[in-house]
Design an enzyme around this catalytic site. Sequence first.
Site, PDB file in Angstrom:
ATOM      1  CB  CYS A 138     -24.462  29.528 -26.018  1.00  0.00           C
ATOM      2  SG  CYS A 138     -25.215  28.405 -27.222  1.00  0.00           S
ATOM      3  CB  CYS A 357     -13.874 -13.786  -4.472  1.00  0.00           C
ATOM      4  SG  CYS A 357     -13.156 -13.884  -6.028  1.00  0.00           S
TER       5      CYS A 357
END
Lengths: 429, 419
Positions: A138, A357
């Site tokens: 931690c 496209c």
Amino acid sequence: MAIKKDLSVNYLGVKCQNPFFLSSSPVGGNYDMVRKCYETGWAGCFFKTVGIFVADECSPRFDQTNKEGLPWLGFKNMEQISDKPTEQNFEYIYRLVRDYPEHVTVATIMGSSEEEWKQLAKMCDEAGVPLIEGNFSCPQMTSHDMGSDVGTNNELVEKYARAVTSVTDIPFIAKMTPNCKNMEEHARAAIKGGAAAVSAINTIKSITNLDFENMTAMPVVNGKSSISGYSGAAVKPIALRFCTQVQQDEEIHKLVKEKGFDFGYGHEMSGIGGIETWRDAAEFLAVGCRTVQVTTAIMQYGYRIVEDMISGLSHFMDERGFDNLDQFIGCALPNIIPAEELNRDFRLLPKFDDKKCVGCGRCYVSCYDAAHQAIDWNEKKRRPELNDNCVGCHLCLNVCPVQGCITPGEIQWKEGREPVDVKFKKEYI
Amino acid sequence: MSKVVKAKYTAEAVAGFTHRTAMEEAARCLLCHDAPCSQGCPAGTDPAKFIRSIRFRNVKGAAETIRENNILGGSCARVCPYDRLCEEACSRCGIDKPIQIGKLQRYAIEQEKVFKMKILKAPAKKKAAKVACVGAGPASLAAAAELAKAGYRVTIFEREEKAGGVLTYGIVPSRLPQAVVDHDIAQVKGLGVKFEFGKEVKAADLEEYDAVFVGTGLWGANLPKIEGIELAGVYSAVDFLKAARTQKNAFDPGKKVLVVGGGDVAVDCAVTAKLLGAEDVKIVYRRTLEEAPGNMTEFQYALTLGIGITTGMAPAAIKGADKVEAVEFKGFRDEAAQLVLSADTIVFATGQTAEDQTAVAPVKVADKGLIKAPKGKAGGKFFAAGDIVNGGKTVVEAVAAGKEAADAMIAYLEKKGVK
């Protein structure tokens, strides 16, 4: 009928219904929470870290990072270990072990001295837990005798692992911090001290955002803030890296064998870091983790996310023809190799689908400004046109917003290089 | 049965974006190279640039782009026919649906107000030339703003009590709240432009000015010469909308309202009637919906309010003793078609006509009384643009034409040497 697959795994000699666990955090901090998570489908829970030290928390204690309107890309927390009395936590753990024998309730503990580690280990023993996890990681403890300061000190890691395993036979898992240079040496130290395995990653020391109202970091606690742990989707790449390196370390597997903790699978890693979906979980399994642990995604979405983890992983196994997870665990490890060993003899050129496209020109902008000016822009047609400058970097493919528009195309061999059969990715979604 | 929307006359129908939802929408933007949306805006508001600013967390920069390019950015954000301008051009249409450009523009301008930004500034040193604008509608406001930004002293003459033209006296406030119009106009005032209200300008009043812009708009009623047209309860769209906007909830539109026409103005009239309490409102248009000049999203909004739309029928006679009681329609193309509807009110939203412009200024007048002004030039020191030149188009086109005329005026004044 919804799909049913055998997702069970043996983890350090303990049978688990599936590989999905709560990681030690606020998501599993009392009896009722863990009861609910089990009823939702989680196989087990690493209970919120218990210490002799009882945390005195600040308020507020969370922050999150986002990008383009997508919240919780990453998450910062300033919570420490449990703020409940030690006895009460063990009472919860005891009842969970008693009431949910099909589920795996793991006690995660953290001491600040050998004595405390021993004391906590004894309490675990009395509570009857099948596994103990030691929190060496931690990054926001208010004492330097605990947390990631300990996890990066091989001597302390080994000493505390030994303290725990000297008073109990319950397999001990050392939870590692990513705030280190390399995790393998700390993992080796833990196993030398008697740990059966490691889990990783705990959170990464971070400052997520600055607050300009108070000229400090987030979250703002009475006009001030602190560095603390970062988690969530943003850290998954870092977590996968550490898990892969630990699982590729032959020495760790050897140590586990020597210490008598080889249950037939070598070192049994538990993967943690940014897991939200079955796919994230499967990635950790692919690099050799036997179980995975989740917190941040639960904080955002609740325990119910496990339903799609179970179902999604089952469908994946079905698609790939796996009968059990052991056929899958670790299968990507041989294919992650040092950069110097990659084949560098060819260029995989992109292919553009003019029909798909939409003419946004993003490939052109990125290729010009950030790559090799290999795309010409046809202004009239609003379409990209590849020229001879292309090096096959695939930046265009990565910026294209249209699915299936830019895909890998022709393989071009560098001059004087020997063509071989090339494996490449064909499907991008 | 469908759920019908209940709304208030003065409440804005569509909710705007918050910071979060604006970011979500901006994140959908493909950030095109040489963006088609920006090419699609007549007024040059440059959506590609302001959306990119929002995306990169620079909403103030977004507001600047809008305000600098389009003085009526707030109003245009509400009333522009986006679906056939920037949003139609949006590359994202090739994937799913366009970016909600209008709503993002609205968000940026709302933030301009929140931050009390004062984006536009006129030079402290004024030029000697004096400029007048006749009418305070979109074209005039746009021209005046450009001229003031260039350092000219500008006076706008307006015969009504408030500025805005169709923005203030036309469009229904649920689509365009008055506060939005007022905020746009405050930007023009902030540039030092003077307004003279309640002033019907005559040619003589304009003698002292070095250049004059005529943006008087179309305010003449276009009523058909049919039986009963003189009855009480017959309105032109202009009169109907103006009465509603000035009297607000005190205005009684009647219980059964018929609106004749197929443009956005017809929808505005119908929505106005419905929101002000009419029980039954119908739009009757002589052609097909396909041929209607109105914006489809506006027709859809009318439907959600429970307004009916009938096509193919044209009014033939209005019946009633001293007020409207019923209207007879005949098929516009279908000779067999006949329709009689009872009504208290009939509104003709069939276009507006020009008033006599030669009384205002010595300008050349073409068909239907419109001013001839190619590129804004109406001859000598006179310039004109907007509905009075183009015969009635969109607000954004009036802004574009007003800007173009202002450029012509600046060129004229510089050439003439009035410093």
